[in-house]
Design an enzyme around this catalytic site. Structure first.
Site, PDB file in Angstrom:
ATOM      1  N   LYS A   1     105.576  98.250   3.427  1.00 23.07           N
ATOM      2  CA  LYS A   1     105.978  97.846   2.142  1.00 23.07           C
ATOM      3  C   LYS A   1     106.576  99.205   1.730  1.00 23.07           C
ATOM      4  O   LYS A   1     107.560  99.286   0.985  1.00 23.07           O
ATOM      5  CB  LYS A   1     104.686  97.627   1.259  1.00 23.07           C
ATOM      6  CG  LYS A   1     104.728  97.283  -0.114  1.00 23.07           C
ATOM      7  CD  LYS A   1     103.753  96.619  -0.730  1.00 23.07           C
ATOM      8  CE  LYS A   1     102.599  97.047  -0.986  1.00 23.07           C
ATOM      9  NZ  LYS A   1     102.455  97.816  -2.123  1.00 23.07           N
ATOM     10  N   SER A   2     105.731 100.370   1.785  1.00 15.83           N
ATOM     11  CA  SER A   2     106.491 101.626   1.330  1.00 15.83           C
ATOM     12  C   SER A   2     107.821 101.858   1.806  1.00 15.83           C
ATOM     13  O   SER A   2     108.804 102.280   0.826  1.00 15.83           O
ATOM     14  CB  SER A   2     105.592 102.786   1.615  1.00 15.83           C
ATOM     15  OG  SER A   2     104.211 102.609   0.915  1.00 15.83           O
TER      16      SER A   2
ATOM     17  N   ARG B   1     111.855 101.989  -0.141  1.00 17.54           N
ATOM     18  CA  ARG B   1     112.494 103.305  -0.106  1.00 17.54           C
ATOM     19  C   ARG B   1     113.794 102.957   0.582  1.00 17.54           C
ATOM     20  O   ARG B   1     114.943 103.636   0.401  1.00 17.54           O
ATOM     21  CB  ARG B   1     111.822 104.285   0.591  1.00 17.54           C
ATOM     22  CG  ARG B   1     110.543 105.022  -0.228  1.00 17.54           C
ATOM     23  CD  ARG B   1     109.498 105.650   0.559  1.00 17.54           C
ATOM     24  NE  ARG B   1     108.698 106.314  -0.189  1.00 17.54           N
ATOM     25  CZ  ARG B   1     107.489 105.557  -0.806  1.00 17.54           C
ATOM     26  NH1 ARG B   1     107.372 104.631  -0.673  1.00 17.54           N
ATOM     27  NH2 ARG B   1     106.718 106.638  -1.526  1.00 17.54           N
TER      28      ARG B   1
ATOM     29  N   GLY C   1     103.995  98.822  -8.294  1.00 17.03           N
ATOM     30  CA  GLY C   1     103.538 100.263  -9.015  1.00 17.03           C
ATOM     31  C   GLY C   1     104.657 101.102  -8.377  1.00 17.03           C
ATOM     32  O   GLY C   1     105.256 102.025  -9.106  1.00 17.03           O
TER      33      GLY C   1
ATOM     34  N   ARG D   1      98.879  99.568 -15.583  1.00 14.41           N
ATOM     35  CA  ARG D   1      98.542 100.680 -14.853  1.00 14.41           C
ATOM     36  C   ARG D   1      99.250 101.977 -15.309  1.00 14.41           C
ATOM     37  O   ARG D   1     100.144 101.894 -16.153  1.00 14.41           O
ATOM     38  CB  ARG D   1      99.082 100.488 -13.356  1.00 14.41           C
ATOM     39  CG  ARG D   1      98.390  99.328 -12.727  1.00 14.41           C
ATOM     40  CD  ARG D   1      98.907  99.049 -11.326  1.00 14.41           C
ATOM     41  NE  ARG D   1      98.842 100.070 -10.441  1.00 14.41           N
ATOM     42  CZ  ARG D   1      99.280 100.027  -9.215  1.00 14.41           C
ATOM     43  NH1 ARG D   1      99.880  98.983  -8.744  1.00 14.41           N
ATOM     44  NH2 ARG D   1      98.823 101.055  -8.471  1.00 14.41           N
TER      45      ARG D   1
ATOM     46  N   SER E   1      99.107 111.732  -5.184  1.00 16.14           N
ATOM     47  CA  SER E   1      99.908 110.438  -5.127  1.00 16.14           C
ATOM     48  C   SER E   1     101.203 110.273  -4.675  1.00 16.14           C
ATOM     49  O   SER E   1     102.149 111.216  -5.182  1.00 16.14           O
ATOM     50  CB  SER E   1      99.813 109.825  -6.809  1.00 16.14           C
ATOM     51  OG  SER E   1     100.822 109.037  -6.885  1.00 16.14           O
TER      52      SER E   1
ATOM     53  N   GLN F   1     103.350 108.231  -5.061  1.00 18.04           N
ATOM     54  CA  GLN F   1     104.374 107.678  -5.822  1.00 18.04           C
ATOM     55  C   GLN F   1     104.645 108.665  -6.856  1.00 18.04           C
ATOM     56  O   GLN F   1     105.874 108.786  -7.279  1.00 18.04           O
ATOM     57  CB  GLN F   1     103.675 106.217  -6.698  1.00 18.04           C
ATOM     58  CG  GLN F   1     103.416 105.274  -5.787  1.00 18.04           C
ATOM     59  CD  GLN F   1     102.795 104.253  -6.469  1.00 18.04           C
ATOM     60  OE1 GLN F   1     102.167 104.297  -7.662  1.00 18.04           O
ATOM     61  NE2 GLN F   1     102.503 103.103  -5.662  1.00 18.04           N
TER      62      GLN F   1
ATOM     63  N   ASP G   1      94.987 102.449   0.555  1.00 17.11           N
ATOM     64  CA  ASP G   1      95.198 100.954   0.306  1.00 17.11           C
ATOM     65  C   ASP G   1      94.163 100.266   1.219  1.00 17.11           C
ATOM     66  O   ASP G   1      94.186  98.886   1.031  1.00 17.11           O
ATOM     67  CB  ASP G   1      96.666 100.633   0.536  1.00 17.11           C
ATOM     68  CG  ASP G   1      97.766 101.183  -0.528  1.00 17.11           C
ATOM     69  OD1 ASP G   1      97.027 101.482  -1.548  1.00 17.11           O
ATOM     70  OD2 ASP G   1      98.583 101.280  -0.025  1.00 17.11           O
TER      71      ASP G   1
ATOM     72  N   ARG H   1      89.721  98.329  -7.920  1.00 17.76           N
ATOM     73  CA  ARG H   1      89.271  98.044  -6.552  1.00 17.76           C
ATOM     74  C   ARG H   1      87.813  98.168  -6.436  1.00 17.76           C
ATOM     75  O   ARG H   1      87.338  97.465  -5.589  1.00 17.76           O
ATOM     76  CB  ARG H   1      90.237  98.380  -5.464  1.00 17.76           C
ATOM     77  CG  ARG H   1      91.471  97.860  -5.733  1.00 17.76           C
ATOM     78  CD  ARG H   1      92.326  98.100  -4.368  1.00 17.76           C
ATOM     79  NE  ARG H   1      93.730  97.506  -4.352  1.00 17.76           N
ATOM     80  CZ  ARG H   1      94.981  97.635  -3.763  1.00 17.76           C
ATOM     81  NH1 ARG H   1      94.917  98.920  -3.083  1.00 17.76           N
ATOM     82  NH2 ARG H   1      95.720  96.966  -3.913  1.00 17.76           N
TER      83      ARG H   1
END
Ligand code: S3P
Length: 766
Positions: free
Chosen positions: A340-341, A345, A413, A441, A491, A493, A639, A670
């Site tokens: 996913k990441s 990108r 996110g 978030r 993080s 992100q 995750d 979570r």
């Protein structure tokens, strides 16, 4: 009874369908109708659709507390005169509810004003968005309005009670109520209904007037048939509507003409990139509009995508469920979807690069599709995705264009935070929105450091949350400034957001991370030829460079593989091999943690896909033991904790997680949500401020089952839904998981893959 007596004027398709719907559901005391065609009245009486009927209003209207006008728009004025006369004669009261079904509203309200001078307090202009090509009494359908919209145009002169009553009537026949003011209604309908009908009639006329029209029609393919379907509708009705809505329709037509001229130019100049971009954007808008409006996933098909009205009425809280029958053993060699990441990108960097980037192994899940859509909305031509292949026609570092609409990030996110960095530097303004989960978030974690760089960015939600509004710095004629930012949390992100903003900033942007977080941004920037300086936990870029297109092969997502690592570990006599999984060392915490828990994991065929390491992972059943999870692994397995909690529940002894506060602000809290589910399924656990203590049930010698059956809620979090699916391998009863449409966020095909290795998941659609 909603009304004592309803009088419907006009037994055409809409009037007769409403009459039938009212009669079928016995909603009113008495139903009478007026129609100038005696045959329609006769038939309606014979069919018991109405209790009385006539060709004259004055004959049947007496005692009506509701009149619905369902005649062609042009005739409405005459009907108002009849109603005024009936009121004058005392046949109906002054507060009688008067409503209509016309497709144009301004002219209807004007006509009412002319006749009544002061608008009646019971007058409620309304418009059901439903229809068919057939017309007349015999085409009626009692369910015509089910799941269709009914637009009510509230007037200040109308009594709220009358609006309430009209809403109730239409709701009772299945319609969903929307409110709009009169002008807005006419403008919207000009675009969504009147213009398409006009074009359909026009195209058929154009083709029919050709000398060789017989040939054209004989060989007319599906395209012509689809496009011209609505030209089979009633010409008189459409003639009236076009004239009645003249100003709004002319506006829409003029705009259409300028779009057509642009398209003509693109073809004339053979501008493939622009043309593909335009067609691609249109295709995806057609596919995704409904999902955006209803906040449903991109990958979920609407019940009838050809019906545009569904776009407005599809329920936003539709929820699918997994019903999982316990199974014990799984075996197989599997592939899980792309990372996913890295998929996110690849779209971002490919768009900002110069040249064409080809991506393979792209994750066609909700989150990455949200990124793809956002860049399309900003004018980038992107082909695909088709079997994981995407071709991005990069626009260069300064080539993005403003989106015409707010950029919708769905559940993602990563999209919202990374894009904030990119958009802060642009020469245009942007608004970023997301679904309910994303809108909760924290976004100040990126907004605050971006402001330090000179960005103008507001988190307009209640608590530093989305929607985010950004004024591009280049628009203000200024540049962002490079800063050194000591990140309070590890993080990826936040790190990536700032590094991306740094590409446009003056000087050097440095981020210092407290612990290592995933480094896909750093790796991919280098792959696109942008220099990144990494010194331990200090990462820097210097603004003003450019990126050059390259091809990206996305490896399988270790976060998706994690479900099967835990599955094979906790299941009996099981062995699973997961092929070509991304083994980036900033992502492999899950393997380290499982190994500490005594899992049986073998890594083989280690190689590289692009500049990311990959390997095959083989996992066999094992007797897991509880551990204190080392805090340094937390960002490296951030995750994977939901499914690790399932492993911990099956382990012998206690597992303690600390230093994992971040888990509370993922797609859901979570820690809380997993604890709720674990307790529901019979596992003891204690929630702590920054983690959880789970009492493993693996040493219960009496039974291999760890979990009981029960119902779990995903809280719109894909990883929660998938984690509890894995629990079924050690459950003694059925587990039902509600809200599993969210699984498409990261793992389309999850249930099918589980079933292919021996699990038993039935998917119940919304
Ligand atoms: C991601 C980073 C992580 C992770 C998310 C994807 C990324 O978030 O949880 O699923 O692609 O950069 P944080 O960086 O906020 O921990």
């Amino acid at each position: 009874m909603l009304f004592e007596q309803v009088c419907i004027i006009g037994l055409g398709l809409i009037g007769a369908s409403l009459a039938q719907a009212i009669k079928d559901r016995q909603l009113v005391g008495r139903l009478v109708a007026v129609d100038r065609h005696a045959l329609s009245i006769e038939a309606a009486l014979k069919d018991n659709v109405i209790d009385a009927g006539s060709d004259s209003l004055l004959d049947v209207v007496e005692g009506s507390d509701c009149i619905i006008i369902a005649v062609p728009v042009k005739t409405v004025a005459l009907i108002f005169e009849d109603i005024e006369q009936a009121m004058h004669k005392g046949l109906v009261k002054a507060d009688c509810v008067i409503s209509d079904v016309s497709s144009t509203k301004l002219n209807v309200v004007d006509a009412a004003k002319k006749v009544f001078h002061e608008l009646p307090i019971g007058f409620v202009p309304a418009h059901p968005i439903a229809g068919a090509e057939q017309s007349g009494y015999s085409a009626r359908r009692g369910n015509l309005f089910v799941n269709h919209s009914l637009i009510i145009c509230e007037l200040t002169s109308t009594e709220p009670e009358a609006i309430e009553k009209v809403s109730k009537l239409w709701k009772s026949v299945g319609a969903k109520i929307m409110n709009m003011d009169v002008e807005h209604h006419d403008a919207v309908l000009a675009y969504t209904s009147h213009l398409p009908h006009l074009l359909a009639f026009n195209l058929v006329e154009q083709l029919a007037s050709h000398d060789d029209n017989m040939d054209i029609f004989r060989y007319a393919a599906g395209g012509f048939r689809d496009f011209s379907r609505i030209a089979a509708s009633d010409p008189v009705m459409w003639h009236d509507i076009f004239i009645a809505n003249k100003p709004a329709l002319l506006n829409a037509l003029d705009e259409y003409s300028s779009y057509l001229a642009k398209l003509r130019n693109l073809i004339d100049n053979e501008d493939s990139t622009e043309l593909l971009g335009l067609l691609g954007r249109a295709q995806s808008a057609r596919k995704h509009f409904g999902h955006m409006l209803t906040s449903t996933p991109y990958t979920k098909q609407l019940s009838d995508p050809s019906n545009t009205d569904n776009f407005m009425t599809t329920s936003s809280n539709a929820s699918s469920a997994y019903i999982i029958t316990p199974s014990t053993t799984i075996n197989g060699s599997i592939h899980v979807p792309g990372d996913k990441s890295i998929s996110h990108r690849s779209i971002m960097f490919g768009s900002l690069a110069e040249g064409v980037t080809k991506v393979t192994g792209f994750l066609e899940g909700e989150d990455a599709l949200a990124t793809l859509q956002a860049f399309r909305d900003m004018g980038v031509t992107i082909e695909g995705p088709e079997n994981g292949e995407v071709t991005i026609h990069g626009v260069g570092i300064n080539g993005l264009k403003p989106s015409n609409t707010p950029l919708y990030m769905g559940n993602s996110g990563t999209t919202m935070r990374l894009l904030s960095g990119i958009l802060a530097a642009q020469s245009f303004d942007s608004v970023l929105t997301g679904d309910a989960s994303l809108s909760k978030r924290p976004m100040e974690r990126v907004a605050k450091p971006l402001r330090e760089m000179g960005a103008t960015i507001q988190t307009t939600g209640e608590r530093g949350t989305a929607p985010i509004s950004i004024t591009g710095s280049a628009k203000r004629g200024s540049k962002l400034k490079g800063i050194t930012y000591d990140m309070p949390v590890a993080s990826a992100q936040v790190k990536s957001c700032l590094l991306l903003a740094g590409l446009w900033a003056e000087g050097k942007t440095t981020v210092i991370q407290p612990e290592i977080s995933r480094d896909h941004t750093e790796r991919m920037l280098s792959a696109f030829g942008y220099n990144v300086d990494v010194e331990g936990n200090k990462i820097s870029v210097i603004g003003g460079g450019k990126m050059t297109a390259c091809n990206i092969a996305v490896p399988a997502d270790i976060s998706s593989a994690a479900f099967f690592m835990v599955a094979a570990s906790i299941a009996k006599d099981s062995e699973i091999t997961i092929n070509k999984v991304g083994m980036n060392p900033t992502r492999t915490g899950v393997i380290d943690i499982l190994k500490l828990m005594n899992a049986n994991i073998t890594i083989s065929n280690e190689t590289y896909v692009g500049n990311e390491p990959v390997a095959d992972i083989t996992i066999k059943s094992a007797t897991l033991k509880g551990i204190q999870i080392p805090e340094e692994f937390v960002p490296l397995a951030i995750d994977e904790f939901p499914v690790l909690f399932i492993a911990a529940s099956c382990a012998q002894g206690q597992t303690v997680l600390t230093g994992a506060k971040e888990l509370r602000i993922k797609e859901s809290d979570r820690i809380a949500v997993m604890a709720e589910g674990l307790i529901q399924l019979g596992v003891n656990c204690t929630v702590t401020e920054d983690g959880i203590i789970i009492e493993g049930k693996g040493d219960n010698s009496e039974s291999e089952a760890v979990f009981g059956g029960g119902e779990i809620y995903s809280h719109h979090d894909h990883r929660i839904a998938m984690s509890f699916s894995i629990a079924s391998l050690r459950a003694n009863d059925t587990i039902k998981i509600e809200g599993v449409e969210t699984v498409n966020t990261s793992f389309p095909g999850f249930a099918e893959l589980c079933n292919s290795i021996g699990m038993n998941i039935a998917v119940k659609s919304a």
